[in-house]
Design a protein around this motif. Structure first.
Motif, PDB file in Angstrom:
ATOM      1  N   ILE A 103      82.977  79.740  66.209  1.00 47.66           N
ATOM      2  CA  ILE A 103      83.984  78.855  66.395  1.00 47.66           C
ATOM      3  C   ILE A 103      85.203  79.833  66.281  1.00 47.66           C
ATOM      4  O   ILE A 103      86.293  80.551  65.420  1.00 47.66           O
ATOM      5  N   ASP A 104      86.186  81.033  67.632  1.00 46.05           N
ATOM      6  CA  ASP A 104      86.521  81.848  67.113  1.00 46.05           C
ATOM      7  C   ASP A 104      86.423  82.863  65.969  1.00 46.05           C
ATOM      8  O   ASP A 104      87.383  83.200  65.028  1.00 46.05           O
ATOM      9  N   LYS A 134      87.812  72.222  57.315  1.00 44.33           N
ATOM     10  CA  LYS A 134      87.995  73.687  57.579  1.00 44.33           C
ATOM     11  C   LYS A 134      86.937  73.638  58.474  1.00 44.33           C
ATOM     12  O   LYS A 134      87.740  74.072  59.947  1.00 44.33           O
ATOM     13  N   PHE A 135      85.987  72.493  58.698  1.00 45.55           N
ATOM     14  CA  PHE A 135      84.879  72.986  59.888  1.00 45.55           C
ATOM     15  C   PHE A 135      85.770  72.309  60.701  1.00 45.55           C
ATOM     16  O   PHE A 135      85.633  72.346  62.185  1.00 45.55           O
ATOM     17  N   LYS A 136      85.928  70.742  60.418  1.00 48.39           N
ATOM     18  CA  LYS A 136      86.285  69.873  61.208  1.00 48.39           C
ATOM     19  C   LYS A 136      88.013  70.333  61.665  1.00 48.39           C
ATOM     20  O   LYS A 136      88.286  70.163  62.925  1.00 48.39           O
ATOM     21  N   VAL A 139      86.615  72.419  65.266  1.00 46.72           N
ATOM     22  CA  VAL A 139      86.574  72.306  65.891  1.00 46.72           C
ATOM     23  C   VAL A 139      87.571  71.500  66.988  1.00 46.72           C
ATOM     24  O   VAL A 139      87.313  71.204  68.092  1.00 46.72           O
ATOM     25  N   ALA A 140      88.437  70.542  65.985  1.00 44.49           N
ATOM     26  CA  ALA A 140      89.401  69.956  66.604  1.00 44.49           C
ATOM     27  C   ALA A 140      90.533  71.202  67.339  1.00 44.49           C
ATOM     28  O   ALA A 140      91.028  70.731  68.525  1.00 44.49           O
ATOM     29  N   LYS A 141      91.005  72.285  67.309  1.00 48.30           N
ATOM     30  CA  LYS A 141      92.002  73.468  67.398  1.00 48.30           C
ATOM     31  C   LYS A 141      91.811  74.075  67.933  1.00 48.30           C
ATOM     32  O   LYS A 141      92.320  74.474  68.861  1.00 48.30           O
ATOM     33  N   ARG A 142      89.902  74.694  68.450  1.00 43.98           N
ATOM     34  CA  ARG A 142      90.216  76.098  69.256  1.00 43.98           C
ATOM     35  C   ARG A 142      89.454  74.871  70.687  1.00 43.98           C
ATOM     36  O   ARG A 142      88.881  73.943  71.011  1.00 43.98           O
ATOM     37  N   TYR A 143      88.774  76.039  71.176  1.00 46.19           N
ATOM     38  CA  TYR A 143      88.424  75.798  72.509  1.00 46.19           C
ATOM     39  C   TYR A 143      86.971  76.393  72.902  1.00 46.19           C
ATOM     40  O   TYR A 143      86.800  76.123  73.641  1.00 46.19           O
ATOM     41  N   LYS A 144      86.392  77.216  72.177  1.00 47.00           N
ATOM     42  CA  LYS A 144      84.964  77.273  72.161  1.00 47.00           C
ATOM     43  C   LYS A 144      84.347  77.517  71.268  1.00 47.00           C
ATOM     44  O   LYS A 144      84.659  78.143  70.228  1.00 47.00           O
ATOM     45  N   VAL A 156      77.545  78.047  75.091  1.00 45.54           N
ATOM     46  CA  VAL A 156      78.207  78.143  74.160  1.00 45.54           C
ATOM     47  C   VAL A 156      79.050  76.642  75.326  1.00 45.54           C
ATOM     48  O   VAL A 156      78.134  76.225  75.653  1.00 45.54           O
ATOM     49  N   VAL A 157      80.040  75.909  74.114  1.00 48.64           N
ATOM     50  CA  VAL A 157      80.387  74.849  73.926  1.00 48.64           C
ATOM     51  C   VAL A 157      81.574  74.179  74.231  1.00 48.64           C
ATOM     52  O   VAL A 157      82.569  75.496  73.751  1.00 48.64           O
ATOM     53  N   ASP A 158      82.492  73.688  74.976  1.00 44.29           N
ATOM     54  CA  ASP A 158      83.967  73.818  75.463  1.00 44.29           C
ATOM     55  C   ASP A 158      84.230  72.744  74.969  1.00 44.29           C
ATOM     56  O   ASP A 158      83.621  71.840  74.454  1.00 44.29           O
TER      57      ASP A 158
END
Length: 175
Positions: A103-104, A134-136, A139-144, A156-158
């Motif tokens: 994630i990013d 950190k993982f949660k 996932v919540a704050k990123r886009y890809k 890839v998951v949007d």
């Protein structure tokens, strides 16, 4: 390659404590017989469901050949992230394998328990159990999110709208 292996080593414990906290043979995904009812309106492509059979909630997003599902285990102590695709990624049903998600550029490792052949719509994939904040947050704050299962495919998951959908899922859990 060396840098990638260093990242893997540095993140190898990121998701492992959740697996120890939750029995490996218990599948957190809703069963086909569970009664799922939509909770509120869809949010940026995400649908929130109240699972009336188990008394919990989950969020789901389908995007082309991939789908993602997030929720909590029946005891609500550990979260799960299910990632699924219609693409052939070579998973064998019921097998566990390491799975890496990026994630990013931030790499996370978990153990995915594959589910293949028992999902509607020809999907196969697996889920990751986690209690890592950190993982949660990622996932919540990123886009890809790029998923690298130890199989022949990566996808890839949007994650667009995840933050709002997770907030609605938490609200659903309190009702």
């Amino acid at each position: 390659m060396r840098k990638f292996m260093t990242l893997i080593a540095a993140t190898s414990v990121a998701l492992s404590s959740a697996m120890a906290a939750y029995a490996q043979d218990q599948n957190p995904l809703p069963k086909a017989s569970d009664v799922l009812v939509r909770y509120g309106d869809d949010i940026e492509g995400w649908t929130v469901y109240a699972n009336q059979t188990r008394g919990d909630c989950l969020i789901v997003r389908q995007d082309g050949p991939s789908a993602v599902q997030m929720g909590v285990t029946p005891n609500q102590e550990v979260g799960y992230l299910g990632v699924f695709t219609k693409e052939d990624i070579g998973l064998q049903n019921g097998k566990t394998s390491d799975i890496f998600v990026s994630i990013d550029g931030q790499l996370f490792k978990g153990v995915a328990t594959s589910t293949s052949g028992e999902l509607k719509g020809g999907y196969s994939g697996g889920y990751i159990l986690t209690d890592d904040p950190k993982f949660k947050r990622a996932v919540a704050k990123r886009y890809k999110m790029t998923v690298f299962p130890e199989t022949k495919g990566a996808f890839v998951v949007d994650l667009k709208g995840t933050y709002k959908a997770m907030a609605m899922g938490r609200k659903c859990l309190t009702q």
